[in-house]
Design an enzyme around this catalytic site. Structure first.
Site, PDB file in Angstrom:
ATOM      1  N   CYS A 123      33.482  10.832  45.543  1.00  0.00           N
ATOM      2  CA  CYS A 123      34.359  12.742  45.824  1.00  0.00           C
ATOM      3  C   CYS A 123      32.832  14.270  44.870  1.00  0.00           C
ATOM      4  O   CYS A 123      33.265  13.938  43.929  1.00  0.00           O
ATOM      5  CB  CYS A 123      35.144  13.318  45.572  1.00  0.00           C
ATOM      6  SG  CYS A 123      35.958  14.761  45.297  1.00  0.00           S
ATOM      7  N   GLY A 160      59.738   2.216  64.640  1.00  0.00           N
ATOM      8  CA  GLY A 160      58.763   1.973  65.237  1.00  0.00           C
ATOM      9  C   GLY A 160      59.309   2.747  66.907  1.00  0.00           C
ATOM     10  O   GLY A 160      58.473   3.436  67.356  1.00  0.00           O
ATOM     11  N   CYS A 168      42.465  15.164  43.905  1.00  0.00           N
ATOM     12  CA  CYS A 168      41.491  15.720  43.604  1.00  0.00           C
ATOM     13  C   CYS A 168      41.857  16.476  41.954  1.00  0.00           C
ATOM     14  O   CYS A 168      41.355  16.427  40.785  1.00  0.00           O
ATOM     15  CB  CYS A 168      40.501  16.893  44.168  1.00  0.00           C
ATOM     16  SG  CYS A 168      38.910  16.722  44.459  1.00  0.00           S
ATOM     17  N   CYS A 176      37.482  15.725  48.280  1.00  0.00           N
ATOM     18  CA  CYS A 176      38.371  14.846  48.129  1.00  0.00           C
ATOM     19  C   CYS A 176      39.475  15.824  49.832  1.00  0.00           C
ATOM     20  O   CYS A 176      39.331  17.339  49.457  1.00  0.00           O
ATOM     21  CB  CYS A 176      39.427  14.328  47.405  1.00  0.00           C
ATOM     22  SG  CYS A 176      38.501  13.480  45.909  1.00  0.00           S
ATOM     23  N   CYS A 206      35.404  15.380  41.839  1.00  0.00           N
ATOM     24  CA  CYS A 206      36.041  14.525  41.111  1.00  0.00           C
ATOM     25  C   CYS A 206      35.870  13.662  41.150  1.00  0.00           C
ATOM     26  O   CYS A 206      35.991  12.764  39.903  1.00  0.00           O
ATOM     27  CB  CYS A 206      37.311  14.797  41.778  1.00  0.00           C
ATOM     28  SG  CYS A 206      37.886  13.555  42.385  1.00  0.00           S
TER      29      CYS A 206
END
Lengths: 283, 261
Positions: free
Chosen positions: A238, A29, A269, A263, A241
């Protein structure tokens, strides 16, 4: 091809960037400064990510490049072409087959696995940037873990909007120590940062910073006890899909107000559709 | 520290600050006891604010000792304290009220966030709790509770100054440094602010150092006075004593300069 070194950057530059990456991995970080080079790409298009990728890529790698979840948008296509020409490594759109993934704005829906490296392009690495304008002061705040001001911002959001309105670049605390701006991924992807089995590298070219989340590192999204962190959810699957629990893009389909939600991760997808999954608007 | 200890809360010795050849303050020294309010008066440019800035660490002094007796009972030299501890001290046991509220407030966030900032900096992570504390402190500084979600920009000068005070007092500091807290306010607003400050000093047992050029403010608030001129303390003593029977020629000039309506 022979005019360029493997992966465009010269070996000294790669060494310098790898040193920065090692330091970033050692201090999860923490933003490590590095000597960012001019790249044949405009700032804001992923110069940081490209340099990190160029420094870690090897002849045995399989590369995938994502832009906003898609493999076929300008940024993804041009960066993929760049590495095809300068390294000759095979590329793929499949998350599960790639060893190295450079991404802008998304972490793939397909869970990453150990051994993979995800490189994220970062425009502004400093999470305290819009709260404290002085760079010397933000570094001091990181050094002393003075992160209260970030909660002031979340407090403001809840006060004005009833919830934390920040939907991307949602601030996280890495390894219970450093406050980190997780590049502009939607906050939907924040939980994927936590205890990720893959190595996550972040490169900011213009700002000349590299930071990292090593595998299996705790990454916590900031919140209040009485306003816990939440991700976005959609009340529909979605359209193509039929997947639920994934990040959906709103797509305008005509000029009469028609729209569909599909998606954002095109690879995910497409593979679901190839396996026979079908959504309400699917072909 | 209990009141029984015969150690001052703050003990300043031979404080020096120079800007090049210019002397901003020279050999300033005083003791401040728990619950006491010390006024620092003098004309513009006499080094009053420099003394305050050196104490708070906003400006690095060139020499001298600033010993502070902390809440847990040890005595620290603030000038030699490492930066994390010094910043922590400033956020917890000390408060700083600036002359211009814009220097002390976060103008871009609501009054509630301004009051809650120190709590959040100390680890408060319960939104409702922080908000309750903010509401309670706004009421105590006589700002209506329904202004909690307004930006400080929409407040009058007096309200901004009171908001600044609430923002400092929320962590119950033991020592508050104030630089011209009533500067730029009209007299009736000044009077209300002074009342409020006097109440807090009495009720919370605050110690304070108040820099002011206004002798009336000093008389109302301060128990003791330092008179400064050209960076040096020329006279010190009980407020009434200094103002009613000034000994130093400059103090005499200062006191006689005030118009009495």
């Amino acid at each position: 091809m022979s005019a360029y070194n493997f992966a465009y950057l010269d070996e000294h530059t790669k060494r310098m960037i790898r040193r920065a990456i090692l330091k970033a991995v050692a201090v999860p970080g923490y933003q490590v400064p590095f000597g960012s080079r001019e790249m044949p790409l405009s700032y804001g298009w992923g110069t940081g990510g490209v340099q990190v990728t160029a420094s870690v890529i090897g002849p045995g790698d399989v590369l995938k490049v994502i832009d906003q979840g898609a493999d076929d948008t300008t940024n993804a296509v041009s960066i993929r072409k760049f590495f095809e020409r300068t390294t000759g490594v095979p590329t793929t759109t499949r998350t599960d087959l790639a060893t190295l993934i450079q991404s802008r704005h998304r972490i793939p829906e397909t869970p990453l696995h150990a051994g993979q490296i995800l490189v994220l392009q970062v425009p502004i690495p400093e999470p305290l940037r819009w709260l404290e304008p002085r760079e010397a002061e933000t570094r001091k705040m990181h050094a002393l873990e003075e992160y209260g001001v970030m909660h002031v911002r979340l407090y403001e959001d809840i006060t004005r909007h009833g919830r934390v309105a920040q939907t991307y670049e949602y601030p996280v605390l890495v390894n219970d120590r450093y406050l980190m701006r997780p590049s502009p991924i939607p906050k939907f992807d924040n939980p994927k940062l936590d205890m990720s089995p893959a190595l996550l590298l972040f490169g900011a070219g213009r700002e000349k910073r590299i930071y990292a989340v090593p595998p299996h590192t705790r990454v916590r999204s900031l919140d209040f006890e009485d306003h816990p962190f939440e991700v976005e959810h959609w009340d529909r699957p979605c359209a193509l899909c039929g997947a639920r629990g994934v990040f959906l893009d709103e797509i305008i389909v005509d000029d009469k107000g028609g729209r569909m939600f599909a998606c954002s991760d095109t690879d995910y997808c497409a593979r679901r559709q190839a396996e026979g999954a079908i959504g309400p608007n699917g072909a | 520290m209990s009141l029984g200890d015969d150690r001052p809360l703050l003990s300043v010795r031979r404080l020096v600050k120079r800007y090049g050849p210019q002397v901003a303050c020279l050999d300033v020294g005083f003791d401040l006891w728990l619950g006491e309010v010390l006024g620092v008066v003098g004309e513009s440019g006499s080094g009053k604010t420099t003394v305050l800035d050196c104490l708070s660490g906003r400006v690095a002094a060139d020499g001298g000792r600033v010993e502070y007796a902390t809440a847990v009972g040890d005595v620290v030299d603030v000038r030699r304290l490492d930066e994390p501890r010094r910043r922590r001290l400033l956020r917890t046991e000390w408060g700083v009220v600036h002359q211009n509220p814009r220097d002390g407030l976060r103008m871009g966030v609501t009054a509630g966030a301004n009051v809650g900032e120190r709590l959040m900096a100390l680890g408060a992570r319960h939104y409702g709790g922080i908000r309750d504390a903010a509401l309670s402190w706004l009421t105590q500084v006589e700002i209506a509770a329904d202004r909690v979600d307004d930006l400080p920009e929409t407040f009058s000068g007096g309200m901004q100054q009171r908001l600044q005070i609430a923002r400092n007092l929320v962590t119950r500091p033991r020592l508050v440094l104030m630089d011209e807290p009533t500067g730029g306010l009209d007299v009736s607003v000044q009077a209300r602010l002074l009342d409020l400050l006097r109440g807090f000093v009495a009720d919370l047992g605050l110690s304070a150092i108040i820099v002011t050029h206004d002798l009336a403010v000093a008389r109302l608030l301060a128990h003791r006075l330092l008179v400064m001129r050209a960076g040096e303390v020329v006279e010190s003593g009980l407020t009434d004593q200094v103002l009613d029977d000034p000994q130093h020629p400059y103090s005499q000039l200062l006191v006689s300069s005030v118009l009495h309506p």
